[in-house]
Motif scaffolding. Structure first.
Motif, PDB file in Angstrom:
ATOM      1  N   THR A  10      -5.953  13.635  30.283  1.00  0.00           N
ATOM      2  CA  THR A  10      -5.524  12.520  30.721  1.00  0.00           C
ATOM      3  C   THR A  10      -6.187  12.019  31.660  1.00  0.00           C
ATOM      4  O   THR A  10      -6.450  12.585  32.750  1.00  0.00           O
ATOM      5  N   VAL A  11      -6.680  10.663  31.682  1.00  0.00           N
ATOM      6  CA  VAL A  11      -7.333  10.306  32.640  1.00  0.00           C
ATOM      7  C   VAL A  11      -6.638  10.118  34.086  1.00  0.00           C
ATOM      8  O   VAL A  11      -5.513   9.374  33.838  1.00  0.00           O
ATOM      9  N   VAL A  12      -6.865  10.701  35.115  1.00  0.00           N
ATOM     10  CA  VAL A  12      -6.159  10.526  36.428  1.00  0.00           C
ATOM     11  C   VAL A  12      -6.633   9.289  37.250  1.00  0.00           C
ATOM     12  O   VAL A  12      -5.822   8.381  37.591  1.00  0.00           O
ATOM     13  N   LYS A  13      -8.136   8.945  37.065  1.00  0.00           N
ATOM     14  CA  LYS A  13      -8.573   7.913  37.689  1.00  0.00           C
ATOM     15  C   LYS A  13      -9.911   7.312  36.982  1.00  0.00           C
ATOM     16  O   LYS A  13     -10.647   8.206  36.315  1.00  0.00           O
ATOM     17  N   PRO A  14      -9.663   6.118  36.413  1.00  0.00           N
ATOM     18  CA  PRO A  14     -10.841   5.380  35.539  1.00  0.00           C
ATOM     19  C   PRO A  14     -12.246   5.518  36.326  1.00  0.00           C
ATOM     20  O   PRO A  14     -12.151   5.817  37.824  1.00  0.00           O
ATOM     21  N   GLU A  15     -13.102   5.422  35.425  1.00  0.00           N
ATOM     22  CA  GLU A  15     -14.435   5.409  35.714  1.00  0.00           C
ATOM     23  C   GLU A  15     -14.462   4.493  37.229  1.00  0.00           C
ATOM     24  O   GLU A  15     -14.068   3.352  37.393  1.00  0.00           O
ATOM     25  N   PHE A  16     -15.359   4.902  38.312  1.00  0.00           N
ATOM     26  CA  PHE A  16     -15.591   4.372  39.611  1.00  0.00           C
ATOM     27  C   PHE A  16     -16.747   4.925  40.090  1.00  0.00           C
ATOM     28  O   PHE A  16     -17.264   6.043  39.672  1.00  0.00           O
ATOM     29  N   VAL A  17     -17.297   4.121  40.726  1.00  0.00           N
ATOM     30  CA  VAL A  17     -18.753   4.413  41.339  1.00  0.00           C
ATOM     31  C   VAL A  17     -18.685   5.366  42.561  1.00  0.00           C
ATOM     32  O   VAL A  17     -17.920   5.095  43.632  1.00  0.00           O
ATOM     33  N   THR A  18     -19.447   6.516  42.813  1.00  0.00           N
ATOM     34  CA  THR A  18     -19.033   7.244  43.841  1.00  0.00           C
ATOM     35  C   THR A  18     -20.337   7.379  45.060  1.00  0.00           C
ATOM     36  O   THR A  18     -20.062   7.602  46.094  1.00  0.00           O
ATOM     37  N   ASN A  19     -21.036   6.681  44.633  1.00  0.00           N
ATOM     38  CA  ASN A  19     -22.153   6.243  45.719  1.00  0.00           C
ATOM     39  C   ASN A  19     -21.868   5.002  46.458  1.00  0.00           C
ATOM     40  O   ASN A  19     -21.877   4.106  45.892  1.00  0.00           O
ATOM     41  N   THR A  20     -21.809   5.205  47.623  1.00  0.00           N
ATOM     42  CA  THR A  20     -21.857   4.038  48.315  1.00  0.00           C
ATOM     43  C   THR A  20     -23.046   3.352  48.942  1.00  0.00           C
ATOM     44  O   THR A  20     -23.295   2.081  49.432  1.00  0.00           O
ATOM     45  N   TYR A  21     -24.013   4.091  48.605  1.00  0.00           N
ATOM     46  CA  TYR A  21     -25.601   3.526  48.783  1.00  0.00           C
ATOM     47  C   TYR A  21     -25.868   2.893  47.355  1.00  0.00           C
ATOM     48  O   TYR A  21     -26.137   3.552  46.621  1.00  0.00           O
ATOM     49  N   VAL A  22     -26.070   1.310  47.454  1.00  0.00           N
ATOM     50  CA  VAL A  22     -26.286   0.773  46.175  1.00  0.00           C
ATOM     51  C   VAL A  22     -27.840   0.345  45.878  1.00  0.00           C
ATOM     52  O   VAL A  22     -27.880  -0.121  44.887  1.00  0.00           O
ATOM     53  N   ASN A  23     -28.453   0.353  46.980  1.00  0.00           N
ATOM     54  CA  ASN A  23     -30.002   0.005  46.942  1.00  0.00           C
ATOM     55  C   ASN A  23     -30.727   0.813  45.950  1.00  0.00           C
ATOM     56  O   ASN A  23     -30.386   2.226  45.842  1.00  0.00           O
ATOM     57  N   ALA A  24     -31.718   0.444  45.160  1.00  0.00           N
ATOM     58  CA  ALA A  24     -32.665   1.201  44.415  1.00  0.00           C
ATOM     59  C   ALA A  24     -31.646   1.597  43.286  1.00  0.00           C
ATOM     60  O   ALA A  24     -30.768   1.187  43.072  1.00  0.00           O
ATOM     61  N   ASN A  25     -32.215   2.911  42.723  1.00  0.00           N
ATOM     62  CA  ASN A  25     -31.533   3.744  41.491  1.00  0.00           C
ATOM     63  C   ASN A  25     -31.193   4.799  41.998  1.00  0.00           C
ATOM     64  O   ASN A  25     -31.749   5.633  42.832  1.00  0.00           O
ATOM     65  N   GLN A  26     -29.776   5.168  41.655  1.00  0.00           N
ATOM     66  CA  GLN A  26     -29.302   6.581  42.138  1.00  0.00           C
ATOM     67  C   GLN A  26     -29.205   7.135  40.668  1.00  0.00           C
ATOM     68  O   GLN A  26     -28.662   6.861  39.734  1.00  0.00           O
ATOM     69  N   VAL A  45     -32.037   9.092  45.459  1.00  0.00           N
ATOM     70  CA  VAL A  45     -32.000   7.644  45.230  1.00  0.00           C
ATOM     71  C   VAL A  45     -33.660   7.408  45.240  1.00  0.00           C
ATOM     72  O   VAL A  45     -34.508   7.903  45.903  1.00  0.00           O
ATOM     73  N   ASP A  46     -34.005   6.690  43.945  1.00  0.00           N
ATOM     74  CA  ASP A  46     -35.454   6.484  43.401  1.00  0.00           C
ATOM     75  C   ASP A  46     -35.944   5.138  43.810  1.00  0.00           C
ATOM     76  O   ASP A  46     -35.295   3.998  43.243  1.00  0.00           O
ATOM     77  N   THR A  47     -36.597   4.973  45.190  1.00  0.00           N
ATOM     78  CA  THR A  47     -36.989   3.598  45.413  1.00  0.00           C
ATOM     79  C   THR A  47     -38.362   3.548  44.799  1.00  0.00           C
ATOM     80  O   THR A  47     -38.810   2.195  45.077  1.00  0.00           O
ATOM     81  N   GLY A  48     -38.906   4.209  44.034  1.00  0.00           N
ATOM     82  CA  GLY A  48     -40.213   3.899  43.285  1.00  0.00           C
ATOM     83  C   GLY A  48     -41.312   4.202  44.538  1.00  0.00           C
ATOM     84  O   GLY A  48     -42.500   4.196  44.024  1.00  0.00           O
ATOM     85  N   GLY A  49     -40.787   5.033  45.542  1.00  0.00           N
ATOM     86  CA  GLY A  49     -41.873   5.565  46.391  1.00  0.00           C
ATOM     87  C   GLY A  49     -41.499   6.734  47.187  1.00  0.00           C
ATOM     88  O   GLY A  49     -41.447   7.767  46.751  1.00  0.00           O
ATOM     89  N   ALA A  50     -40.793   6.398  48.552  1.00  0.00           N
ATOM     90  CA  ALA A  50     -40.544   7.527  49.194  1.00  0.00           C
ATOM     91  C   ALA A  50     -38.851   7.864  48.839  1.00  0.00           C
ATOM     92  O   ALA A  50     -38.072   7.459  49.655  1.00  0.00           O
ATOM     93  N   ASN A  51     -38.754   8.591  48.012  1.00  0.00           N
ATOM     94  CA  ASN A  51     -37.333   8.799  47.272  1.00  0.00           C
ATOM     95  C   ASN A  51     -36.514   9.725  48.484  1.00  0.00           C
ATOM     96  O   ASN A  51     -37.184  10.678  49.156  1.00  0.00           O
ATOM     97  N   TYR A  68     -21.906   7.045  53.114  1.00  0.00           N
ATOM     98  CA  TYR A  68     -22.832   7.875  52.646  1.00  0.00           C
ATOM     99  C   TYR A  68     -23.521   8.901  53.743  1.00  0.00           C
ATOM    100  O   TYR A  68     -23.716   8.327  54.884  1.00  0.00           O
ATOM    101  N   GLU A  69     -23.740   9.941  53.405  1.00  0.00           N
ATOM    102  CA  GLU A  69     -24.338  11.038  54.543  1.00  0.00           C
ATOM    103  C   GLU A  69     -25.644  11.462  54.213  1.00  0.00           C
ATOM    104  O   GLU A  69     -26.005  11.421  53.059  1.00  0.00           O
TER     105      GLU A  69
END
Length: 255
Positions: A10-26, A45-51, A68-69
């Motif tokens: 049984t779904v307790v909480k529907p799908e939600f975003v866990t990352n509060t850092y939203v720039n680039a790709n997680q 976090v994949d920035t295309g450079g210094a990940n 985020y920590e």
């Protein structure tokens, strides 16, 4: 993204975003349930450079704790692959990642950080293994005595699977010790899991022969080997084994 369910699916909480850092790709997340009821999400976090890698802590009500920590101590971090986590016996959270930066005074290698259950930093800048890019594929597990063990691959000479043990503060108790050695990067995909009796077991893929075999090795809580490597699967293309501890010191391995 995260979905939480009960044992009855049984779904307790529907799908939600866990990352509060939203720039680039997680990418390549790891999630760790905590004994106090909350959980931690670590992601690359994949920035295309210094990940780099980040963590978000949540309480038992699925509420994010703070923001985020940052696990890395040096801003020149170049994280590679998936960060991995475990909860230590004292309730703190350990995260380990592969870092290929050459600008950090510690050099490249496996790095680590420890947080409490609320996401407050306890220790950063932990040097888990190496001063070269040859260490990778870390796997971590907490030990009953309070410390932890990390398994890893090493692709230079002597190539193979290694382990190191640490106390609860991240102080190294043993330098990387060979679990299995091979030729030509044939040992990979190591996994380490603590057993109920206080020992731990390491499994890995051996691609040195006609088949990709799964092997394992048993250790006591101090990191002393209890015998030599043993075969788990000998035929076929086997890799990416995953271990679960069972009652009475047994374990299950899926691959």
């Amino acid at each position: 993204m995260t979905v939480t369910v009960t044992y009855a699916n049984t779904v307790v909480k529907p799908e939600f975003v866990t990352n509060t850092y939203v720039n680039a790709n997680q990418l390549t997340p790891d999630v760790l349930g905590l004994s106090g009821g909350g959980f931690v999400s670590a992601y690359h976090v994949d920035t295309g450079g210094a990940n780099f890698d980040l963590l978000n802590f949540y309480d038992a009500g699925f509420n994010v704790i703070g923001t985020y920590e940052v696990p890395y101590a040096d801003p020149h971090t170049i994280a590679v692959g998936q960060p991995v986590m475990t909860e230590l016996a004292n309730g703190n959270v350990l995260v380990v990642w592969d870092d290929e930066t050459s600008l950090d005074p510690q050099g490249p290698g496996l790095k680590g950080a420890i947080f409490d259950a609320n996401g407050d930093q306890v220790a950063t800048g932990l040097k888990i293994a190496g001063s070269a890019v040859f260490y990778g594929e870390p796997s971590v597990t907490a030990l009953a005595g309070g410390g932890f063990v990390v398994s890893m691959s090493f692709t230079s000479s002597p190539q193979g699977i290694y382990i190191s043990t640490f106390d609860a503060d991240g102080n190294k108790l043993s330098d990387p010790d060979a679990v299995a050695l091979g030729v030509g990067a044939t040992q990979s995909d190591s996994q380490v899991t603590a057993l109920t009796g206080g020992d731990f077991v390491v499994t890995w893929t051996d691609a040195s022969g006609a088949n990709d075999q799964i092997l394992g090795r048993h250790y006591d809580a101090t990191g002393a080997a209890l015998g030599s490597a043993f075969l788990i699967r000998t035929t076929g293309a086997n890799n990416q084994s995953s271990i679960a501890a069972m009652q009475h010191g047994d374990f299950a391995d899926v691959y």
